[in-house]
Enzyme design. Structure first.
Site, PDB file in Angstrom:
ATOM      1  N   LYS A 255       0.825  -1.214  -0.021  1.00 35.48           N
ATOM      2  CA  LYS A 255      -0.058   0.025  -0.166  1.00 35.48           C
ATOM      3  C   LYS A 255       0.903   1.330  -0.001  1.00 35.48           C
ATOM      4  CE  LYS A 255      -3.862  -2.213   2.615  1.00 35.48           C
ATOM      5  NZ  LYS A 255      -4.942  -1.883   3.536  1.00 35.48           N
TER       6      LYS A 255
ATOM      7  N   GLY B 260      -8.516   4.708   0.814  1.00 31.99           N
ATOM      8  CA  GLY B 260      -9.674   4.685   0.051  1.00 31.99           C
ATOM      9  C   GLY B 260      -9.699   3.815  -1.137  1.00 31.99           C
TER      10      GLY B 260
ATOM     11  N   GLU C 171       1.345  -5.091   4.093  1.00 35.39           N
ATOM     12  CA  GLU C 171       0.357  -6.162   4.852  1.00 35.39           C
ATOM     13  C   GLU C 171       0.150  -7.096   4.753  1.00 35.39           C
ATOM     14  OE1 GLU C 171      -2.992  -3.430   5.525  1.00 35.39           O
ATOM     15  OE2 GLU C 171      -2.350  -2.047   6.716  1.00 35.39           O
TER      16      GLU C 171
ATOM     17  N   GLU D 229      -7.836   2.448   8.515  1.00 31.49           N
ATOM     18  CA  GLU D 229      -7.206   4.027   8.232  1.00 31.49           C
ATOM     19  C   GLU D 229      -8.636   4.788   9.070  1.00 31.49           C
ATOM     20  OE1 GLU D 229      -8.638   5.198   4.059  1.00 31.49           O
ATOM     21  OE2 GLU D 229      -7.401   3.553   3.680  1.00 31.49           O
TER      22      GLU D 229
ATOM     23  N   ARG E 290     -13.512  13.237   8.980  1.00 37.77           N
ATOM     24  CA  ARG E 290     -14.543  13.925   8.234  1.00 37.77           C
ATOM     25  C   ARG E 290     -15.648  13.160   8.753  1.00 37.77           C
ATOM     26  NH1 ARG E 290     -12.955  10.440   4.017  1.00 37.77           N
ATOM     27  NH2 ARG E 290     -14.717   8.944   3.720  1.00 37.77           N
TER      28      ARG E 290
HETATM   29  C1  MV4 Z   1      -6.916  -4.326   2.677  1.00 32.96           C
HETATM   30  C2  MV4 Z   1      -7.764  -5.457   2.103  1.00 32.96           C
HETATM   31  C3  MV4 Z   1      -6.969  -6.568   2.544  1.00 32.96           C
HETATM   32  N1  MV4 Z   1      -5.994  -6.797   3.167  1.00 32.96           N
HETATM   33  N2  MV4 Z   1      -5.825  -4.583   3.419  1.00 32.96           N
HETATM   34  C4  MV4 Z   1      -9.463  -1.151   0.515  1.00 32.96           C
HETATM   35  C5  MV4 Z   1      -9.727   0.514   1.005  1.00 32.96           C
HETATM   36  C6  MV4 Z   1      -8.694   0.812   2.012  1.00 32.96           C
HETATM   37  N3  MV4 Z   1      -9.259   1.494   3.104  1.00 32.96           N
HETATM   38  C7  MV4 Z   1      -8.054  -0.487   2.360  1.00 32.96           C
HETATM   39  N4  MV4 Z   1      -8.459  -1.400   1.573  1.00 32.96           N
HETATM   40  C8  MV4 Z   1      -8.343  -2.945   1.733  1.00 32.96           C
HETATM   41  N5  MV4 Z   1      -7.402  -3.075   2.467  1.00 32.96           N
HETATM   42  C9  MV4 Z   1      -5.409  -5.752   3.666  1.00 32.96           C
HETATM   43  N6  MV4 Z   1      -4.233  -6.049   4.330  1.00 32.96           N
HETATM   44  C10 MV4 Z   1      -8.733  -5.232   1.331  1.00 32.96           C
HETATM   45  C11 MV4 Z   1      -9.068  -4.022   1.095  1.00 32.96           C
HETATM   46  C12 MV4 Z   1     -10.234  -3.683   0.351  1.00 32.96           C
HETATM   47  C13 MV4 Z   1     -11.556  -3.300   0.968  1.00 32.96           C
HETATM   48  C14 MV4 Z   1     -11.507  -2.564   2.364  1.00 32.96           C
HETATM   49  C15 MV4 Z   1     -12.457  -2.124   2.670  1.00 32.96           C
HETATM   50  C16 MV4 Z   1     -13.937  -2.044   1.769  1.00 32.96           C
HETATM   51  C17 MV4 Z   1     -13.801  -2.435   0.358  1.00 32.96           C
HETATM   52  C18 MV4 Z   1     -12.602  -2.958   0.012  1.00 32.96           C
HETATM   53  C19 MV4 Z   1     -12.402  -3.520  -1.253  1.00 32.96           C
HETATM   54  C20 MV4 Z   1     -11.389  -4.138  -1.702  1.00 32.96           C
HETATM   55  C21 MV4 Z   1     -10.253  -4.218  -1.106  1.00 32.96           C
END
Ligand code: MV4
Length: 449
Positions: free
Chosen positions: A159, A165, A201, A288, A292
């Protein structure tokens, strides 16, 4: 002297903010672009100022134009809403330096939460569980790098520190792809954010997206308003949100609430915030914090009776407010459907003139929207048209109420995702609350629904 606030946004959230201001006897200044002169909230605002052409960069993202309007109208504070400049720490700093209260946390907190490594470190220091991984500098030596990742265990997610987002991230399945994936992610991050820093991660394959709404007074006191489940999403755009999240491990939740409050107290967090988690196998993993108001805040308001936007204004302007965890009660279940101007099958935006429409109503139904019959949806901004929110004693009753509200609702002249909502609300996996963040894209939309 009564307070005066400039609303640096458009659409439904601008209207939402005006309604809150009116209840607090705060007078309002609405800024708008040349493409937005027919917006409904401009009629309800005490003053309006055109700040530039329809293009967002020249209007709602144009800091000098917004600050000039604030100067001209002599406002006390600036309400950023969501999107646009809401999480721009430079904008918040410019507001303060120009003598206007930015209605939200201080610019340092916005900046810290915008840097995802700093955010993770702050969360971890408060006892919030983070996704296991690596947030130190990536070693120059590829063999050393590979060793670190082997220890985390594949698959991993790379990341961008300046991302968030869903922007600037990539899954790596095996060591073969590690170096090239890291290089590509860094290059993309450099192009998109001007910062090539990355972190790693463990990949959480099939989680739910659960978030906690918090409110702090800026002096070290904070409360939470419970959880929301936002797992029903497509390409990081939430489609249905609900409160509270159901089928959550109570011990894990209690620990996460406690640590979340600890984080807010440590930050002396001011205003409304959302702490986002991935939830899988009864574990919460911090991803995260949003500094807001969020689009989906009404579902939390509906089950708590707590007006989050009024709280933001009160806190920022130093008006009296009581934030007591004991006085927050949770009542039944709420659900929100986001109605977008888009094709329900291709998801292509569908701006244009609304020829005719009908708004749903009745017991337990809330409708937040800026649109009206005869309004032309401009092509320049996001496609959110309306939020239909239902509240009822149980999740099943909230779903039934939503189906009924959607049956009453129609918009003619443009395409909307209305029919997609009706299909989801009748889907067994959704009704059984078995869906994860992957469900809509990987199963529902592929199964010919
Ligand atoms: C992740 C994940 C799986 N594993 N981190 C996407 C948005 C950002 N806020 C973080 N996200 C993700 N992080 C790890 N280590 C999967 C996502 C993710 C996701 C997270 C929340 C809502 C929708 C999503 C759609 C695809 C991937």
């Amino acid at each position: 002297m009564p307070f005066k606030v400039l609303i640096a946004n458009r659409g439904e959230i601008a209207l939402r903010a005006i309604r809150a201001c009116k209840e607090l006897n705060i007078s309002t200044v609405s800024v708008y672009s040349e493409g937005d002169k027919d917006l409904k909230h401009l009629k309800f605002s005490d003053e309006t100022v055109c700040i530039g052409p329809a293009s967002p960069l020249e209007s709602y993202l144009n800091t000098p134009a917004i600050l000039s309007a604030a100067e001209l109208t002599q406002v006390d504070g600036i309400y950023p809403g969501y999107g646009f400049l809401a999480e721009d720490s430079n904008f918040a700093e410019m507001c303060e330096k120009s003598g206007f209260k930015f209605i939200g946390p201080n610019s340092e907190t916005i900046k810290n939460m915008g840097d995802k490594i700093t955010a993770k470190t702050l969360a971890e220091e408060s006892g919030i569980q983070i996704v296991p991984g690596y947030k130190e500098d990536i070693p120059e030596d590829p063999e050393e790098f590979k060793k670190i990742v082997k220890n985390i265990g594949y698959p991993i997610m790379i990341k961008a520190t300046a991302g968030g987002g869903g922007r600037g991230m990539r899954v790596v399945e095996s060591e073969d792809d590690l170096i090239s994936s890291a290089e590509i992610t860094m290059q993309e991050a450099k192009n998109a954010f001007g910062n090539e820093k990355i972190y790693l991660e463990k990949f959480i394959p099939n989680p739910r997206h659960i978030e906690i709404q918090v409110v702090g007074d800026g002096k070290g006191h904070a409360i939470h308003l419970g959880t929301r489940d936002c797992s029903m999403q497509r390409r990081h755009q939430k489609i249905i949100e609900e409160a509270p999240a159901k089928n959550i491990d109570q011990d894990a939740l209690d620990q996460t609430y406690e640590a979340s409050i600890k984080l807010c107290k440590k930050l002396k967090y001011e205003g409304a915030g959302t702490i986002e988690f991935l939830y899988e196998n009864a574990e919460f993993y911090f991803i995260e914090m949003n500094t807001r108001i969020q689009v989906e805040h009404p579902v939390t308001e509906m089950i708590t009776g707590f007006d989050i936007v009024k709280a933001q204004l009160r806190i920022a302007l130093g008006m009296e407010i009581t934030l007591q965890q004991e006085s927050i009660n949770f009542n039944g279940h709420a659900m929100e459907c986001r109605i977008n101007a888009e094709d329900p099958e291709t998801f292509q935006p569908s701006p244009g003139k609304i020829t005719k429409m009908h708004i749903p109503g009745g017991f337990g139904i809330r409708y937040d929207s800026h649109i009206y019959g005869g309004y032309t949806v401009p092509p320049y901004y996001d496609s959110l048209l309306a939020k239909i929110i239902t509240q009822a004693n149980s999740r099943n009753s909230a779903i039934k109420r939503m189906i009924s509200a959607l049956d009453e609702f129609f918009i003619d002249g443009i395409k909307t995702n209305h029919s997609l909502h009706q299909r989801i609300l009748h889907d067994k996996t959704f009704v059984d609350n078995k869906h994860t963040i992957n469900y809509l894209e990987n199963e529902f939309l592929k199964d010919g629904n």
